[in-house]
Design a protein around this motif. Structure first.
Motif, PDB file in Angstrom:
ATOM      1  N   ILE A  76     -10.510   5.095  -5.802  1.00 49.68           N
ATOM      2  CA  ILE A  76      -9.900   3.807  -5.456  1.00 49.68           C
ATOM      3  C   ILE A  76      -8.669   3.568  -6.317  1.00 49.68           C
ATOM      4  O   ILE A  76      -7.610   3.166  -5.833  1.00 49.68           O
ATOM      5  N   LEU A  77      -8.804   3.830  -7.621  1.00 53.85           N
ATOM      6  CA  LEU A  77      -7.653   3.631  -8.511  1.00 53.85           C
ATOM      7  C   LEU A  77      -6.499   4.555  -8.138  1.00 53.85           C
ATOM      8  O   LEU A  77      -5.333   4.153  -8.175  1.00 53.85           O
ATOM      9  N   ARG A  78      -6.814   5.791  -7.779  1.00 52.00           N
ATOM     10  CA  ARG A  78      -5.754   6.721  -7.369  1.00 52.00           C
ATOM     11  C   ARG A  78      -5.110   6.271  -6.065  1.00 52.00           C
ATOM     12  O   ARG A  78      -3.889   6.379  -5.897  1.00 52.00           O
ATOM     13  N   ALA A  79      -5.924   5.802  -5.132  1.00 52.94           N
ATOM     14  CA  ALA A  79      -5.403   5.403  -3.818  1.00 52.94           C
ATOM     15  C   ALA A  79      -4.549   4.151  -3.913  1.00 52.94           C
ATOM     16  O   ALA A  79      -3.587   3.986  -3.149  1.00 52.94           O
ATOM     17  N   THR A  80      -4.860   3.269  -4.849  1.00 54.70           N
ATOM     18  CA  THR A  80      -4.103   2.022  -4.939  1.00 54.70           C
ATOM     19  C   THR A  80      -2.689   2.244  -5.460  1.00 54.70           C
ATOM     20  O   THR A  80      -1.850   1.350  -5.329  1.00 54.70           O
ATOM     21  N   ARG A  81      -2.423   3.408  -6.018  1.00 54.46           N
ATOM     22  CA  ARG A  81      -1.051   3.695  -6.477  1.00 54.46           C
ATOM     23  C   ARG A  81      -0.034   3.638  -5.343  1.00 54.46           C
ATOM     24  O   ARG A  81       1.133   3.345  -5.556  1.00 54.46           O
ATOM     25  N   PHE A  82      -0.504   3.927  -4.124  1.00 49.67           N
ATOM     26  CA  PHE A  82       0.409   3.984  -2.987  1.00 49.67           C
ATOM     27  C   PHE A  82       0.716   2.613  -2.406  1.00 49.67           C
ATOM     28  O   PHE A  82       1.597   2.475  -1.568  1.00 49.67           O
ATOM     29  N   PHE A  83       0.007   1.564  -2.842  1.00 49.30           N
ATOM     30  CA  PHE A  83       0.208   0.215  -2.322  1.00 49.30           C
ATOM     31  C   PHE A  83       1.060  -0.573  -3.321  1.00 49.30           C
ATOM     32  O   PHE A  83       0.572  -1.411  -4.062  1.00 49.30           O
ATOM     33  N   SER A  84       2.346  -0.326  -3.296  1.00 45.12           N
ATOM     34  CA  SER A  84       3.223  -0.902  -4.317  1.00 45.12           C
ATOM     35  C   SER A  84       3.915  -2.190  -3.876  1.00 45.12           C
ATOM     36  O   SER A  84       4.463  -2.901  -4.706  1.00 45.12           O
ATOM     37  N   TRP A  85       3.936  -2.498  -2.582  1.00 48.39           N
ATOM     38  CA  TRP A  85       4.649  -3.690  -2.124  1.00 48.39           C
ATOM     39  C   TRP A  85       3.852  -4.955  -2.442  1.00 48.39           C
ATOM     40  O   TRP A  85       2.633  -4.930  -2.570  1.00 48.39           O
ATOM     41  N   PRO A  86       4.557  -6.079  -2.594  1.00 47.43           N
ATOM     42  CA  PRO A  86       3.880  -7.333  -2.978  1.00 47.43           C
ATOM     43  C   PRO A  86       3.251  -8.026  -1.768  1.00 47.43           C
ATOM     44  O   PRO A  86       3.661  -7.835  -0.633  1.00 47.43           O
ATOM     45  N   ASP A  87       2.258  -8.859  -2.059  1.00 47.00           N
ATOM     46  CA  ASP A  87       1.658  -9.666  -0.999  1.00 47.00           C
ATOM     47  C   ASP A  87       2.451 -10.960  -0.845  1.00 47.00           C
ATOM     48  O   ASP A  87       3.557 -11.089  -1.374  1.00 47.00           O
ATOM     49  N   ALA A  88       1.901 -11.937  -0.153  1.00 44.05           N
ATOM     50  CA  ALA A  88       2.605 -13.189   0.120  1.00 44.05           C
ATOM     51  C   ALA A  88       2.875 -13.984  -1.157  1.00 44.05           C
ATOM     52  O   ALA A  88       3.812 -14.780  -1.215  1.00 44.05           O
ATOM     53  N   TYR A  89       2.084 -13.769  -2.208  1.00 42.56           N
ATOM     54  CA  TYR A  89       2.262 -14.500  -3.461  1.00 42.56           C
ATOM     55  C   TYR A  89       3.101 -13.740  -4.472  1.00 42.56           C
ATOM     56  O   TYR A  89       3.296 -14.195  -5.589  1.00 42.56           O
ATOM     57  N   GLY A  90       3.576 -12.566  -4.095  1.00 44.17           N
ATOM     58  CA  GLY A  90       4.411 -11.781  -4.996  1.00 44.17           C
ATOM     59  C   GLY A  90       3.625 -10.844  -5.908  1.00 44.17           C
ATOM     60  O   GLY A  90       4.195 -10.169  -6.750  1.00 44.17           O
ATOM     61  N   ILE A  91       2.323 -10.789  -5.742  1.00 43.59           N
ATOM     62  CA  ILE A  91       1.488  -9.897  -6.551  1.00 43.59           C
ATOM     63  C   ILE A  91       1.408  -8.548  -5.832  1.00 43.59           C
ATOM     64  O   ILE A  91       1.150  -8.504  -4.626  1.00 43.59           O
TER      65      ILE A  91
END
Length: 154
Positions: A76-91
């Motif tokens: 999961i930690l490795r896969a989350t590296r590819f999700f770099s764009w922010p959500d609606a709150y900027g996180i």
């Protein structure tokens, strides 16, 4: 007075002999230690090897599920590296996904039922694989759309 002394002497002698008889019956014919008493009255399990094997099997299963849970968390930690764009709150989605994964792992931390643990692990692996497949499909779609528009400026 001598008569009273003689009477008390007979009572004490009879008391002493009765006490010695009782002591001999209960103490010397019985166990001398608490351990002996417990050994005599506790039912022993004759299948000691089966219990050891069951305990060994349980330990191996727990070790393997812990290892699988750790591998899933690392995936999961490795896969989350590819999700770099922010959500609606900027996180960044990376941080949101990591926080959610951590929360779910903490919620299931003290789960002892093997079926539930297995279900959680399989569901987690499927969710990670599904998210990565959707991410790859989306990137392929974006690359195809970018090729139609012309060469990219890099």
């Amino acid at each position: 007075m001598a008569m009273k002394v003689e009477k008390w002497r007979k009572i004490s002698v009879s008391f002493t002999t009765t006490r010695n008889f009782i002591d001999r019956c209960f103490l010397h014919n019985g166990p001398d230690m608490v351990e002996e008493l417990l050994e005599r009255h506790i039912v022993k399990n004759p299948t000691k090897k089966e219990d050891d094997e069951d305990e060994l099997t349980v330990r191996r299963r727990l070790t393997s599920t812990r290892r699988e849970a750790l591998n899933l968390y690392r995936d999961i930690l490795r896969a989350t590296r590819f999700f770099s764009w922010p959500d609606a709150y900027g996180i960044p989605w990376r941080d949101v996904l990591r926080e959610n994964a951590r929360r779910e792992f903490e919620d299931a931390r003290f789960e002892t039922d093997p079926e539930i643990i297995t279900r959680l692990l399989i569901g987690g692996h499927d969710a990670v694989q599904s998210a990565l497949n959707k991410l790859v499909d989306k990137h392929k779609l974006m690359d195809q759309d970018g090729d139609k528009d012309g060469p990219r400026n890099r």
